[in-house]
Structure formats: structure tokens, C-alpha cells
Design an enzyme around this catalytic site. Structure first.
Site, mmCIF file in Angstrom:
data_model
loop_
_atom_site.group_PDB
_atom_site.id
_atom_site.type_symbol
_atom_site.label_atom_id
_atom_site.label_comp_id
_atom_site.label_asym_id
_atom_site.label_seq_id
_atom_site.Cartn_x
_atom_site.Cartn_y
_atom_site.Cartn_z
ATOM 1 N N SER A 165 0.671 -1.203 0.113
ATOM 2 C CA SER A 165 0.064 0.129 0.028
ATOM 3 C C SER A 165 0.741 1.237 -0.054
ATOM 4 C CB SER A 165 -0.834 -0.002 1.225
ATOM 5 O OG SER A 165 -0.225 0.101 2.378
ATOM 6 N N ASP A 309 1.828 -5.978 10.595
ATOM 7 C CA ASP A 309 3.003 -5.933 11.326
ATOM 8 C C ASP A 309 2.698 -6.545 12.865
ATOM 9 O OD1 ASP A 309 4.771 -4.513 9.613
ATOM 10 O OD2 ASP A 309 4.069 -2.577 10.050
#
Length: 431
Positions: A165, A309
């Protein structure tokens, strides 16, 4: 430097969550793109945010800092015509600044980490910049990359969201400054939509108007906009805190982490929900997560694209869960500092974990009795891998040595200090 992680049955104490790396890098950039002076309170200190500080200073921003804040006088739409930029090993910083560098006549991004960032391709962003009339020379999409810009043009732009992204975010930072209006269409799939939401949030705070479709696949961006100088406050970081919370979950613990807002747009806040699903005793109120771990965990299934993450930390917890866990829709983990599926799972197996990989899935057959440990592990220069492997080491039967653990500084320089403060037995040793 290496770290030796010795099995630690109990963790106890309180820490303040680190400030968010993602928000810090974005606030630094929009402050630099403003004409006027902005103040950022509680910025993160990590290799990534330090790379952005260094590069915006090179591009002409005035940066002053004390213990609490950074004051930035921006360069607006007129960065200095520098010849080189060094982003270190920071992929997001590289991609954001490749777009901004198109306002300069001729900038080369150098390759200081050939075994990490230097291996990662950026073709989708290079193609999108070409549609703006920017000439880019590169080595099969990889560093070193030279941007020959000066007068990028808005218009209709198509960019793939399949790999990252960050390419889209880079265009969203640049296009408001162009003379022409722009329309951005995202092709294929869009990974990490939650992180795009963070970019849009920061742009809105900086006074930029962008019309986004509900599915985040199409954008109308008016040109000739100006970033406004503002005051920003950085929230606590969920991606780094995920490893601390996972460590508390796999041990007998009484651990409190402050500055984790319940309504944060960080997708990694899902780590709290996942640990609840795993039946970890915890509360989350008034920005405080309190874990009273008993080391007993249940398997989960989770769509990892919501919280990229935090996936490795959640996988580390699942290593000790009862049953088989499945983390799916995580193929973009392959395109990070290392291949966070193949490379990470190979190291988990060395420690004694029972894990399988698919192209876009991680399968974990839990071992509540613990893993053997007693091995040396290669973290592949990856901060998220280092943190997650540490969680496994706390519950192993024998110490684990993690090679090159100093690379944790990319996002969380005091990670091991925080773990020690909670009672973890971790020790730095010369490589």
C-alpha cells in the site's frame, strides 16, 4: 550484536508504549511539505523515523528537536535540488520520498543495505511515476534508483496495490501539490488498507482534501493544494507493543502497557482482540492494556492483512497454543525486510516449533509444553522477526541466540530494555 534469550517463566511491571513509527514518519513528511512551522509531540525514535528526519533535512526542512517534540519548518512544494538521498533500510521512507523527489531535477537513492532493502523491488511505484511524466532509472526495480523529475503532471494514474500500500500512499502525498487534478485507480488488490487509512487521516489533519471511494480503490485528488503547518501528537505504537503483549501472554505475567488508544486506526490494535480470542486474561481501558498471563493459550484463525506488522508476534504466541492456528491473507509478509513467511518459519522450526507455510498462510500446530530452543537463529536483519523470535525464546527449554539482534533498532531501539524492565532474561553479546 547478538542477543541470548534465556527462558523466563514470569514477567512483571509497567511500560510506556513506544510512539508509533508509522504516524511519526507520516507527520514528519507532511510537516516538511508544509510552508510554515509544525510541531510534532512524542515522535518515535527508530531507524525508520531517523531516516525520514535525515532526508527531509537534506531536502531543505529545518528540524529542531528536544526530549518531547520536533519543530519543523517545511520546504513546501520546493525541496532543495539534492543529488543523493540515503534512506538507510527504511522501505516506507524510500517509497514516500521517491514520489516527493519527483519535484527535484535529479535525485539518486543510494543502496546501503544490499542484503535487505536493496533486494526489494519497487516496479509498481516506478510505473506510476512514469505516468506522471517522471523518468526513473533503476536496477530491475531495485536500488540504486534515480528520479529525474522537476515538473510531474497530474491526471489519471493507475497503481497496483498487490504488493504494498506504500506505493499508493506515496502518490497521495505528492498529487495534491501538482498543478493538475488527479484520479488514482488502484489495480488488482490493495494490501494493508488499514495503513492507507492512516495516510488519509494524516493528510486530512494536514489540511489536504482527497475524495476516496469506500473500498479505497479509487481517489479524486484536487491539485494546487497546500499542506498546512500544524501541531501533531504521535500515539503509542501497536506493532512494537504486539511483541510485548505476546511475551506477556506466553508467560506467567502481570504486565501493563500504557498509551495504546482503544480507538486507534492502527490495524495492529487487533493484537488485543486476538489475544482475547486465545483466552489470555487482559483488560483494555483508558489507553491501558493490562495482561495477567497464565501461559495457557487457545488456537485462533485470523485474517492477517488487517494487522500485518503484528502477525509475527501473534504467530509466536500461537507456537504455545493448544490446537492449530491459521493466519491467512498474509502474502505481503513475503515482501518486507525479508520473506517473513519462509525465512521466519525456518527459524521457528530450528527452535522446535511445528509450523507450515502456504503462499499466503501461516499454519501453527501449537506446543503448549514448550519448544526445545538451545539453538542459534538468523533473524535475517528484520526487526519484526527479532522481536517475535524473542517471544519464543522466553518459553523455550534452553536459551536461544538471535544473530544481529541490533537491527531491532529499525522500529524499537529499546525493545530489549523494556523486556529487561519486565524481568526477561536477555543479554547482549558480541557477534
Amino acid at each position: 550484536m547478538d542477543v541470548i534469550v534465556t527462558p523466563t517463566p514470569r514477567l512483571n511491571g509497567e511500560i510506556q508504549a513506544l510512539s508509533s513509527k508509522n504516524y511519526t514518519t507520516r507527520y514528519l513528511l507532511v510537516a516538511a511539505l508544509a510552508e510554515g512551522t509544525s510541531t510534532i509531540y512524542y515522535p518515535a525514535h527508530s531507524e525508520d523515523s531517523d531516516a525520514m528526519r535525515r532526508c527531509i533535512r537534506d531536502l531543505g526542512a529545518k528540524v529542531e528537536e528536544d526530549d518531547e517534540k520536533i519543530v519543523i519548518t517545511g520546504f513546501g512544494r520546493h525541496p532543495l535540488p539534492v543529488s543523493e538521498l540515503d534512506v538507510g533500510n527504511a522501505g516506507a521512507v524510500l517509497r514516500f520520498l521517491m514520489a516527493i523527489a519527483s519535484l527535484c531535477p535529479d535525485v539518486t537513492f543510494i543502496n546501503r543495505y544490499p542484503d535487505s532493502l536493496g533486494k526489494r523491488p519497487h516496479d509498481d511505484l516506478i510505473d506510476a511515476l512514469g505516468q506522471l511524466g517522471v523518468s526513473v532509472t533503476h536496477r530491475e526495480g531495485k536500488l540504486p534508483i534515480t528520479i529525474k523529475g522537476g515538473s510531474p503532471r497530474g491526471g489519471k494514474i493507475r497503481v497496483s496495490g498487490n504488493v504494498s500500500s506504500q506505493y499508493l500512499s506515496a502518490l497521495l502525498f505528492l498529487t495534491p501539490l501538482l498543478e493538475e487534478d488527479s484520479e488514482i485507480e488502484v489495480l488488482h488488490d490493495l494490501k494493508s488498507k488499514v495503513v492507507v487509512g492512516q495516510t488519509l487521516e494524516v493528510l486530512e489533519q494536514a489540511g489536504i482534501q482527497i475524495e476516496a471511494s469506500e473500498d479505497l480503490m479509487f481517489y479524486r485528488v484536487p491539485g494546487r493544494q497546500s499542506y498546512k503547518a500544524q501541531n501533531y501528537t504521535v500515539q503509542g505504537d501497536y506493532p512494537g507493543s504486539a511483541a510485548i503483549l505476546a511475551a506477556a501472554a506466553v508467560t506467567e505475567s502481570d504486565v501493563t502497557v500504557h498509551r495504546l488508544a482503544e480507538n486507534s486506526r492502527q490495524g495492529e490494535r487487533a493484537v488485543v482482540d486476538v489475544l482475547r480470542m486465545m483466552e489470555t486474561p487482559l483488560t483494555h481501558e483508558n489507553g491501558i492494556v493490562h495482561v495477567q498471563g497464565n501461559g495457557k493459550l487457545k488456537a485462533v484463525e485470523f485474517d492477517g492483512d488487517q494487522a500485518t506488522d503484528a502477525v509475527l508476534a501473534m504467530v509466536a504466541a500461537a507456537v504455545f497454543a493448544e490446537g492449530t492456528s491459521r493466519f491467512y491473507n498474509v502474502e505481503n509478509l513475503r515482501y518486507k525486510e525479508c520473506d517473513r513467511i519462509t525465512d521466519y518459519l525456518n527459524e521457528l522450526r530450528k527452535a522446535g516449533a511445528n509450523v507450515e507455510e502456504r503462499q499466503s498462510e501461516i499454519i501453527v500446530h501449537g506446543r503448549p509444553e514448550g519448544v526445545e530452543g538451545g539453538v542459534e537463529i538468523n533473524a535475517h536483519y528484520d526487526h519484526r522477526v527479532i522481536m517475535a523470535l524473542t517471544v519464543v525464546g522466553l518459553r523455550a527449554k534452553a536459551p536461544i541466540r538471535i544473530k544481529d539482534a541490533h537491527h531491532v533498532a529499525k522500529s524499537y531501539p529499546i525493545y530489549f530494555d523494556h523486556l529487561k524492565a519486565l524481568g526477561a532474561k536477555v543479554e547482549w553479546v558480541e557477534a
